[in-house]
Design an enzyme around this catalytic site. Structure first.
Site, short mmCIF file in Angstrom:
data_model
loop_
_atom_site.label_atom_id
_atom_site.label_comp_id
_atom_site.label_asym_id
_atom_site.label_seq_id
_atom_site.Cartn_x
_atom_site.Cartn_y
_atom_site.Cartn_z
N LYS A 213 -4.14 9.07 5.69
CA LYS A 213 -4.98 8.59 6.79
C LYS A 213 -4.60 9.19 8.14
O LYS A 213 -5.47 9.46 8.95
CB LYS A 213 -5.00 7.06 6.85
CG LYS A 213 -3.70 6.42 7.26
CD LYS A 213 -3.86 4.91 7.33
CE LYS A 213 -3.17 4.37 8.55
NZ LYS A 213 -3.18 2.92 8.63
N ARG B 123 -0.57 -9.10 9.58
CA ARG B 123 -1.78 -8.29 9.56
C ARG B 123 -2.58 -8.78 8.36
O ARG B 123 -2.79 -9.98 8.23
CB ARG B 123 -1.44 -6.79 9.54
CG ARG B 123 -2.61 -5.94 10.10
CD ARG B 123 -2.33 -4.45 10.12
NE ARG B 123 -2.36 -3.87 8.78
CZ ARG B 123 -2.22 -2.57 8.54
NH1 ARG B 123 -2.06 -1.72 9.53
NH2 ARG B 123 -2.25 -2.11 7.30
#
Ligand SMILES: Cc1ncc(COP(=O)(O)O)c(C=O)c1O
Length: 355
Positions: free
Chosen positions: A35, A130
């Site tokens: 990513k 998260r």
């Protein structure tokens, strides 16, 4: 010239091989994460050459870019999916990290409709705050998810650490994840073979032989590209640290005071820089800015260069202590942090040069 990002593919290959060997010695599968590279096919190819089986991505557009450049799966979707994108994710990704029952339901419907099998890993939040179901509620929710799956295959649990709360991987939080998996197996009488416990920040636990037995998958990006571990604030001694080098051109050289003259407000980004009066200093401006990278996180190869501040297109560096003479048109080179690399790789104004 545009700012240049030199990408040393042989160093990336070497790092991927080292991480892969290190993890496989401990019974852990490596998912190599692309990513930060915007799904760069040249980089994905060297990961494959290094022996990586699964490529992890956070954006479906990056997976599409990889596929259209001839890189084949398996792919893992790392960011828990948007309902609006599930259709294409199910079509292209072999593994999906999930944390919502509605998403599992939708994936199951799509898999059934397309007569397609997709593997799901249910994310558990063991403290970093998260993604993931909070660990105290995890068994119940993962059991519910398992019951919803027929065409979709719930094959394990995972957790992500270090990204928001800065929480470090520990024997305790890894055991929490393993216990949750064991309880879900007991209650459903099914097997959930994958325990996807770590990213770069968990490598340290393996190095120290403290990772509990049973955690068998790590999703790793930063270590492979930079040889660093920002969460533990360390350089990883057994990995290459300069696979990426950023170069920019000097567009102005002047000697100026180190403190501005006049009443001050905020800078172009709404920040208030700190000024220290060091007298008059020799400064260079580089054709590089916040648009291209995170200038404040660049590490000059010449340690006598100091990055002072930057706006969108200009980075100001102090070169008063530099021994060699620098002229307009010369260039300067920098190592990058993860954040600086992310922005450089995703900025179209930064030329990527593969070496
Ligand atoms: C869910 C998930 N897993 C793994 C990673 C890889 O993390 P790192 O680059 O710290 O190894 C990331 C971030 O890139 C992520 O979001």
């Amino acid at each position: 010239m545009r700012p240049r990002l030199y990408v040393d593919l042989s160093k990336i290959r070497a790092n991927a091989q080292r991480v892969l060997e290190f993890l496989s010695k401990h019974g852990i599968e490596l998912v190599a994460v692309t990513k930060v590279t915007l799904g760069d096919p040249n980089i994905a190819r060297v990961l494959r050459e290094a022996g990586v089986r699964i490529i992890g991505e956070s954006r479906i557009q990056n997976v599409e870019r990889l596929i259209s450049s001839g890189v084949t799966g398996p792919f893992m979707m790392l960011r828990i999916p948007q309902l609006s994108e599930i259709d294409s994710i199910v079509g292209l990704c072999d593994y999906i990290l999930v944390s919502e029952l509605d998403v599992v339901k939708k994936i199951e419907e799509l898999c059934r409709e397309k007569k397609h099998r997709t593997k799901l890993i249910y994310m558990v939040d063991v403290g970093d705050l998260r993604e993931g179901v909070w660990y105290e509620n995890a068994v119940e929710e993962v059991v519910q998810a398992a019951k919803m799956c027929d065409w979709a295959e719930l094959c394990g649990v995972g957790t992500n650490l270090g990204c928001y709360g800065g929480v470090l991987a520990s024997e305790e939080n890894m055991r929490m994840l393993l216990n949750i998996r064991d309880n879900v197996e007991r209650l459903t009488k099914k097997s959930f073979p994958i325990v996807s416990g770590g990213n770069t920040s968990a490598l340290k636990l393996v190095e120290e032989e403290r990772l509990p037995q049973g955690v068998n998958q790590f999703r790793v990006g930063e270590a492979i590209y930079l040889g660093t571990d920002v969460t533990n604030n360390r350089e990883i001694s057994w990995l290459e640290r300069d696979a990426f080098i950023l170069e920019a051109e000097v567009i102005e050289l002047k000697t100026k005071p180190s403190v501005p003259v006049g009443e001050t407000g905020f800078d172009a980004f709404g920040r208030k820089p700190n000024f220290f009066d060091k007298g008059w200093r020799r400064r260079a401006i580089l054709a590089l800015g916040e648009q291209d990278t995170v200038p404040g996180q660049l590490k000059p190869l010449d340690e006598k260069v100091e990055v002072i501040h930057a706006s969108s297109d200009h980075t100001i560096v102090d070169i008063s202590d530099v021994d060699r003479s620098i002229r307009v048109g010369d260039t300067m080179k920098f190592r990058l942090t993860y954040a600086a690399l992310l922005r450089a790789m995703t900025c179209p104004h930064v030329e990527k040069i593969y070496v």
